[in-house]
Structure formats: C-alpha cells, structure tokens
Design a protein around this motif. Sequence first.
Motif, mmCIF file in Angstrom:
data_model
loop_
_atom_site.group_PDB
_atom_site.id
_atom_site.type_symbol
_atom_site.label_atom_id
_atom_site.label_comp_id
_atom_site.label_asym_id
_atom_site.label_seq_id
_atom_site.Cartn_x
_atom_site.Cartn_y
_atom_site.Cartn_z
ATOM 1 N N THR A 38 -10.820 4.854 15.017
ATOM 2 C CA THR A 38 -11.351 3.980 13.970
ATOM 3 C C THR A 38 -11.707 4.772 12.728
ATOM 4 N N TYR B 217 -10.470 7.671 11.665
ATOM 5 C CA TYR B 217 -9.268 8.110 10.956
ATOM 6 C C TYR B 217 -8.539 6.948 10.308
ATOM 7 N N ALA B 218 -8.495 5.809 10.947
ATOM 8 C CA ALA B 218 -7.824 4.646 10.363
ATOM 9 C C ALA B 218 -8.520 4.221 9.078
ATOM 10 N N SER C 287 -6.944 4.546 5.254
ATOM 11 C CA SER C 287 -6.788 3.344 4.431
ATOM 12 C C SER C 287 -7.521 3.503 3.101
#
Length: 71
Positions: free
Chosen positions: A21, A23-24, A28
Amino acid sequence: MEGAAQMALPILGIVAAAAVTFYAVSFSELREKSFNELEDPEETESGGGFRSSASSRERRAKRKAEKEARK
C-alpha cells in the motif's frame, strides 16, 4: 514453535500489505506530480527546483490580472 509460526504468518501478511500500500500510494503521487509538471509549462520555465511562496503569489496575481483584463 508451531504456535509462533501461526502468529508470525498473519503479522507478516499485514506488514506485506502495508508495504504494498505504501509503495502504491508513493508511486501514484509521483506519477501525479510528474503529470502536473507536464501540464504547467510556466513552472518549467522558472528553472524547476525550490519555489518560494512569493513566486506562487506572483503567479496568482498574474492570473488574477489576466482575468480582470478579459472582463
């Protein structure tokens, strides 16, 4: 030993989910920031890097003056 393994597996799963989560969200935000830089050519002309709050005030005043001139 078996009890420790039963506790470690869910904890490792939670840590892994948190890392994915993190890194995502980070990627983004980086992608969004790079798209914003592409969309605003005025910011790239300023040489990039650190922009003080005074320059953003100047840009805001310039936009406001342009709006007023159109009216």
